[in-house]
Design an enzyme around this catalytic site. Structure first.
Site, PDB file in Angstrom:
ATOM      1  N   LYS A 170       0.855  -1.188   0.000  1.00  0.00           N
ATOM      2  CA  LYS A 170       0.000   0.000   0.000  1.00  0.00           C
ATOM      3  C   LYS A 170       0.891   1.239   0.000  1.00  0.00           C
ATOM      4  O   LYS A 170       1.467   1.613   1.024  1.00  0.00           O
ATOM      5  CB  LYS A 170      -0.900   0.033   1.235  1.00  0.00           C
ATOM      6  CG  LYS A 170      -1.986   1.093   1.095  1.00  0.00           C
ATOM      7  CD  LYS A 170      -2.469   1.641   2.407  1.00  0.00           C
ATOM      8  CE  LYS A 170      -1.582   2.694   2.966  1.00  0.00           C
ATOM      9  NZ  LYS A 170      -1.402   3.898   2.143  1.00  0.00           N
ATOM     10  N   GLU A 243      10.141   1.003  10.308  1.00  0.00           N
ATOM     11  CA  GLU A 243      11.199   1.989  10.004  1.00  0.00           C
ATOM     12  C   GLU A 243      10.558   3.351  10.129  1.00  0.00           C
ATOM     13  O   GLU A 243       9.773   3.762   9.270  1.00  0.00           O
ATOM     14  CB  GLU A 243      11.748   1.766   8.586  1.00  0.00           C
ATOM     15  CG  GLU A 243      12.423   0.417   8.382  1.00  0.00           C
ATOM     16  CD  GLU A 243      13.783   0.321   9.062  1.00  0.00           C
ATOM     17  OE1 GLU A 243      14.198   1.280   9.735  1.00  0.00           O
ATOM     18  OE2 GLU A 243      14.427  -0.733   8.911  1.00  0.00           O
ATOM     19  N   CYS A 277      14.491   9.954   5.890  1.00  0.00           N
ATOM     20  CA  CYS A 277      14.452   9.535   7.300  1.00  0.00           C
ATOM     21  C   CYS A 277      15.792   9.765   7.976  1.00  0.00           C
ATOM     22  O   CYS A 277      15.861  10.368   9.036  1.00  0.00           O
ATOM     23  CB  CYS A 277      14.045   8.071   7.370  1.00  0.00           C
ATOM     24  SG  CYS A 277      15.023   7.006   6.308  1.00  0.00           S
ATOM     25  N   GLU A 373      10.934  16.394  14.102  1.00  0.00           N
ATOM     26  CA  GLU A 373      11.507  16.065  12.791  1.00  0.00           C
ATOM     27  C   GLU A 373      10.968  17.059  11.760  1.00  0.00           C
ATOM     28  O   GLU A 373       9.780  17.029  11.447  1.00  0.00           O
ATOM     29  CB  GLU A 373      11.107  14.633  12.411  1.00  0.00           C
ATOM     30  CG  GLU A 373      11.740  14.177  11.126  1.00  0.00           C
ATOM     31  CD  GLU A 373      11.238  12.806  10.654  1.00  0.00           C
ATOM     32  OE1 GLU A 373      10.079  12.461  10.904  1.00  0.00           O
ATOM     33  OE2 GLU A 373      12.039  12.109  10.016  1.00  0.00           O
TER      34      GLU A 373
HETATM   35  P1  NAD Z   1       3.051   8.584   7.353  1.00  0.00           P
HETATM   36  O1  NAD Z   1       3.288   7.876   8.637  1.00  0.00           O
HETATM   37  O2  NAD Z   1       2.137   9.747   7.339  1.00  0.00           O
HETATM   38  O3  NAD Z   1       2.491   7.576   6.243  1.00  0.00           O
HETATM   39  C1  NAD Z   1       3.177   6.398   5.892  1.00  0.00           C
HETATM   40  C2  NAD Z   1       2.196   5.422   5.275  1.00  0.00           C
HETATM   41  O4  NAD Z   1       1.269   4.989   6.272  1.00  0.00           O
HETATM   42  C3  NAD Z   1       1.376   5.977   4.127  1.00  0.00           C
HETATM   43  O5  NAD Z   1       1.232   4.978   3.140  1.00  0.00           O
HETATM   44  C4  NAD Z   1       0.026   6.249   4.806  1.00  0.00           C
HETATM   45  O6  NAD Z   1      -1.064   6.256   3.893  1.00  0.00           O
HETATM   46  C5  NAD Z   1      -0.069   5.076   5.752  1.00  0.00           C
HETATM   47  N1  NAD Z   1      -0.991   5.249   6.875  1.00  0.00           N
HETATM   48  C6  NAD Z   1      -1.486   6.387   7.407  1.00  0.00           C
HETATM   49  N2  NAD Z   1      -2.254   6.112   8.472  1.00  0.00           N
HETATM   50  C7  NAD Z   1      -2.231   4.767   8.631  1.00  0.00           C
HETATM   51  C8  NAD Z   1      -2.810   3.863   9.587  1.00  0.00           C
HETATM   52  N3  NAD Z   1      -3.554   4.307  10.597  1.00  0.00           N
HETATM   53  N4  NAD Z   1      -2.553   2.549   9.448  1.00  0.00           N
HETATM   54  C9  NAD Z   1      -1.784   2.091   8.438  1.00  0.00           C
HETATM   55  N5  NAD Z   1      -1.211   2.886   7.513  1.00  0.00           N
HETATM   56  C10 NAD Z   1      -1.426   4.221   7.613  1.00  0.00           C
HETATM   57  O7  NAD Z   1       4.522   8.979   6.826  1.00  0.00           O
HETATM   58  P2  NAD Z   1       4.898   9.890   5.561  1.00  0.00           P
HETATM   59  O8  NAD Z   1       4.556  11.306   5.895  1.00  0.00           O
HETATM   60  O9  NAD Z   1       4.348   9.274   4.319  1.00  0.00           O
HETATM   61  O10 NAD Z   1       6.497   9.712   5.529  1.00  0.00           O
HETATM   62  C11 NAD Z   1       7.369  10.498   6.234  1.00  0.00           C
HETATM   63  C12 NAD Z   1       7.857   9.803   7.502  1.00  0.00           C
HETATM   64  O11 NAD Z   1       8.434   8.542   7.180  1.00  0.00           O
HETATM   65  C13 NAD Z   1       8.943  10.561   8.223  1.00  0.00           C
HETATM   66  O12 NAD Z   1       8.711  10.536   9.609  1.00  0.00           O
HETATM   67  C14 NAD Z   1      10.204   9.776   7.895  1.00  0.00           C
HETATM   68  O13 NAD Z   1      11.260   9.939   8.812  1.00  0.00           O
HETATM   69  C15 NAD Z   1       9.670   8.386   7.858  1.00  0.00           C
HETATM   70  N6  NAD Z   1      10.577   7.517   7.099  1.00  0.00           N
HETATM   71  C16 NAD Z   1      11.324   6.590   7.789  1.00  0.00           C
HETATM   72  C17 NAD Z   1      12.237   5.789   7.090  1.00  0.00           C
HETATM   73  C18 NAD Z   1      13.095   4.783   7.806  1.00  0.00           C
HETATM   74  O14 NAD Z   1      13.671   3.915   7.141  1.00  0.00           O
HETATM   75  N7  NAD Z   1      13.211   4.824   9.133  1.00  0.00           N
HETATM   76  C19 NAD Z   1      12.361   5.922   5.708  1.00  0.00           C
HETATM   77  C20 NAD Z   1      11.581   6.869   5.049  1.00  0.00           C
HETATM   78  C21 NAD Z   1      10.686   7.651   5.763  1.00  0.00           C
END
Ligand code: NAD
Length: 467
Positions: A170, A243, A277, A373
Site C-alpha cells: 500500500k 522503520e 528519514c 523532525e
Molecule cells: P506517514 O506515517 O504519514 O504515512 C506512511 C504510510 O502509512 C502511508 O502509506 C500512509 O497512507 C499510511 N498510513 C497512514 N495512516 C495509517 C494507519 N492508521 N494505518 C496504516 N497505515 C497508515 O509517513 P509519511 O509522511 O508518508 O512519511 C514520512 C515519515 O516517514 C517521516 O517521519 C520519515 O522519517 C519516515 N521515514 C522513515 C524511514 C526509515 O527507514 N526509518 C524511511 C523513510 C521515511
C-alpha cells in the site's frame, strides 16, 4: 495525464473514488488512480494467500532468478520510472533524485539475488541432528511513505519475495503512481498474486494491518503512524518491521577543515530536500569553528540549483506536499521569532511548494526545528563547547535512527560514534546506505532492520528440526 487504473494481480482494479496525483512543481494533475475499496483489499489479500502455497515452494534459485528479473525490469524501464517519479514526487531527475532512486532500487533487487538463507546445524553427530531452518512468514503487508516511494517499495518487496512470502503493498496516496507502475511491470515477471497493490490512505491502511490473513507488516513512515500500526497488529500477533522517523544529530569537532566537509554536511542534510528519514537534521558545531562552518555551508548552498524536477539543471525540487511545506515554514518562523539567525533562505518566494534551502544559526533546544523532525530543507545549526555536552544533547531526544561525528581523529571519531544512541553512526559522512548492511532505528525510530542477511531474516520465522 495518465490513468493508472492498474492493479493488483494483473487483473483490473475496480476501485472506489479516484485519487488525483499532482506534480508538486506545477500543481498539474499527473495521474489518477482508484482508491482501493474493502472488496479490492480482500481480493488482493486472497490472491496473495492463494499464491503463497506455490511461491513459498519454489527453490531458492528460482527466487534468486526472480530478483535478477526484477532488477533487469527496473533497469529496462529506468527512464520511464524516473520521469513518473519526478512528476508525482517532485524530486529532480538528476542529483540524488529520481534516476538515482531507480538505480538504487535495481541495485537493491540485484543484491537480494546474491544472498542465502542457509540451514544452520546446531549438531549433527552420533547423538542426533538439530537443524535451524528459515521459513517464509506468509502474506506480508507493506506500507510505504511519499519521500522515496519507489526505492522503499523495492526495499520491502524484494527481500519479502526472496524469502518466499507474497506481498500486498500500500503506497502513500500522495505518490502511488510509481508503485502502481512498478507492480504492473513486476507482474510481467512474477506469477499472479505474488505481488499486489492497493492504493489508499488512512482508511485502507488500518484494514491491511488488521487483516487476518496478513502475517507480517513492514511499515516505513512516521513514528505516530508506526504506533498505530503496532497497535493494529497486536490482536493478530503479527510480525513487524517498523522503520520510523528520525532526527539525526551530527557533531563537528574543532579539528576539521570547514570547507572540506561543507559538501558532505550539506548533502547529509539536504538529500531529497531533507525529506529523508536518515537525513542530518540537527548540526552541532564546536564554538571554535562555528562561524567558519556556517560560512562554508552558506557558500556551498549558493552553488545548488533548485527548481522544477523535470529540468535537467536542477538538483533540488519542491517540498512534496502542502502539509509538509506548512510544517517546515512554521518551524522556520518559530525559530526566527525565538532569536535564531537565518543565514540563507527562510522565506518562500512566489507560489507553489518551493521552499528555499534554509540554514539556521544560533538554533537551540526548545525550538520545534530542533526537537521535532522537520523533514524539509531547513537545517538548525547549534553551538557547543564541551563534547560531553554535545553527546548528551545529540542523545537527548527519543529518536535513534542515525548520527555522525566529523573529525580528523578517526580513533576519537570511533569512540564517540559508539556513544551515539542510534542504529547507524557515520564518521565524516552522513546517510550512506548499502544493500549489504543492516539499517534500522533504536528508541522511537523503529523496530527491526532492513538490508543485508539480517534484513532478509526478518521476512522469515525459525523452525528447528530436532532428531
Ligand atoms: P506517514 O506515517 O504519514 O504515512 C506512511 C504510510 O502509512 C502511508 O502509506 C500512509 O497512507 C499510511 N498510513 C497512514 N495512516 C495509517 C494507519 N492508521 N494505518 C496504516 N497505515 C497508515 O509517513 P509519511 O509522511 O508518508 O512519511 C514520512 C515519515 O516517514 C517521516 O517521519 C520519515 O522519517 C519516515 N521515514 C522513515 C524511514 C526509515 O527507514 N526509518 C524511511 C523513510 C521515511
Amino acid at each position: 495525464m495518465g490513468d493508472h487504473r492498474v492493479t493488483t494481480d494483473g487483473g483490473a482494479a475496480q476501485g472506489g473514488r479516484l485519487i488525483s496525483i499532482r506534480n508538486p512543481s506545477t500543481g498539474e494533475v499527473v495521474g489518477v488512480c482508484p482508491a482501493a475499496t474493502v472488496a479490492d483489499l480482500e481480493a488482493a489479500v486472497a490472491a496473495a494467500k492463494a499464491a503463497f502455497a506455490s511461491w513459498s515452494a519454489t527453490s531458492p534459485a528460482e527466487r534468486q532468478a526472480a530478483c535478477v528479473a526484477i532488477a533487469e525490469t527496473l533497469e529496462r524501464h529506468a527512464e520511464e520510472l524516473a520521469q513518473l517519479l519526478t512528476r508525482e514526487q517532485g524530486k529532480p531527475l538528476n542529483g540524488l533524485g529520481s534516476r538515482f532512486e531507480v538505480g538504487g532500487a535495481a541495485a537493491w533487487a540485484r543484491y537480494n539475488a546474491s544472498i542465502d538463507l542457509p540451514v544452520k546445524m546446531v549438531r549433527d553427530d552420533a547423538e542426533g541432528r538439530i537443524a535451524i531452518h528459515r521459513k517464509p512468514v506468509g502474506v506480508v503487508g507493506s506500507i510505504t511513505p511519499w519521500n522515496w516511494p519507489l526505492m522503499i517499495a523495492v526495499w520491502h518487496v524484494v527481500p519479502a519475495l526472496r524469502a518466499g512470502n507474497t506481498v500486498v503493498i500500500k503506497p502513500s496516496p500522495l505518490t502511488p503512481l510509481s508503485t502502481l507502475r512498478l507492480v504492473e511491470l513486476l507482474n510481467q515477471v512474477l506469477p499472479p498474486g505474488v505481488l499486489t497493490c492497493v492504493v489508499g490512505g488512512d482508511e485502507i491502511g488500518p484494514l491491511l494491518v488488521a487483516h487476518r490473513d496478513v502475517a507480517k507488516l513492514v511499515f516505513t513512515g512516521s513514528t505516530s503512524t508506526g504506533r498505530k500500526v503496532m497497535a493494529g497488529a497486536a490482536e493478530g500477533l503479527k510480525r513487524l518491521t517498523l522503520e520510523l522517523g528520525g532526527n539525526d544529530a551530527a557533531i563537528v569537532l574543532p579539528d576539521v577543515d570547514p570547507s572540506a566537509i561543507a559538501e558532505g554536511l550539506f548533502w547529509g542534510a539536504f538529500v531529497n530536500n531533507g525529506q529523508t528519514c536518515a537525513a542530518l537534521k540537527r548540526l552541532y558545531v564546536h564554538d571554535d569553528i562555528y562561524e567558519a562552518v556556517c560560512a562554508a555551508l552558506v557558500a556551498y548552498a549558493a552553488t545548488v540549483k533548485t527548481g522544477d524536477g523535470l529540468s535537467e539543471d536542477n538538483v533540488l525540487g519542491p517540498v512534496q506536499n502542502a502539509m509538509q511545506f506548512a510544517k517546515v515554514r512554521d518551524m522556520v518562523d518559530q525559530a526566527r521569532a525565538r532569536g535564531a539567525r537565518i543565514l540563507v533562505g527562510g522565506t518562500p518566494q512566489g507560489e507553489g511548494l518551493f521552499f528555499p534551502v534554509t540554514l539556521i544559526a544560533d538554533a537551540a533546544e526548545g525550538m520545534d526545528i530542533v526537537d521535532l523532525e522537520q523533514f524539509g530543507p531547513a537545517l538548525p545549526i547549534l553551538r557547543y563547547r564541551d563534547i560531553e555536552d554535545a553527546i548528551a544533547r545529540a542523545n537527548g531526544l527519543d529518536f535513534g535512527l542515525g548520527g555522525s561525528i566529523w573529525t580528523a581523529d578517526l580513533a576519537l571519531g570511533r569512540a564517540l560514534a559508539a556513544r551515539l544512541e542510534c542504529g547507524t553512526a557515520w564518521i565524516n559522512k552522513h546517510g550512506a546506505l548499502r544493500p549489504d548492511t543492516p539499517f534500522g532505528g533504536v528508541k522511537s525510530s523503529g523496530i527491526g532492520v532492513e538490508f543485508g542477511p539480517q534484513g532478509l531474516e526478518e521476512y522469515t520465522t525459525i523452525q528447528v528440526v530436532h532428531e
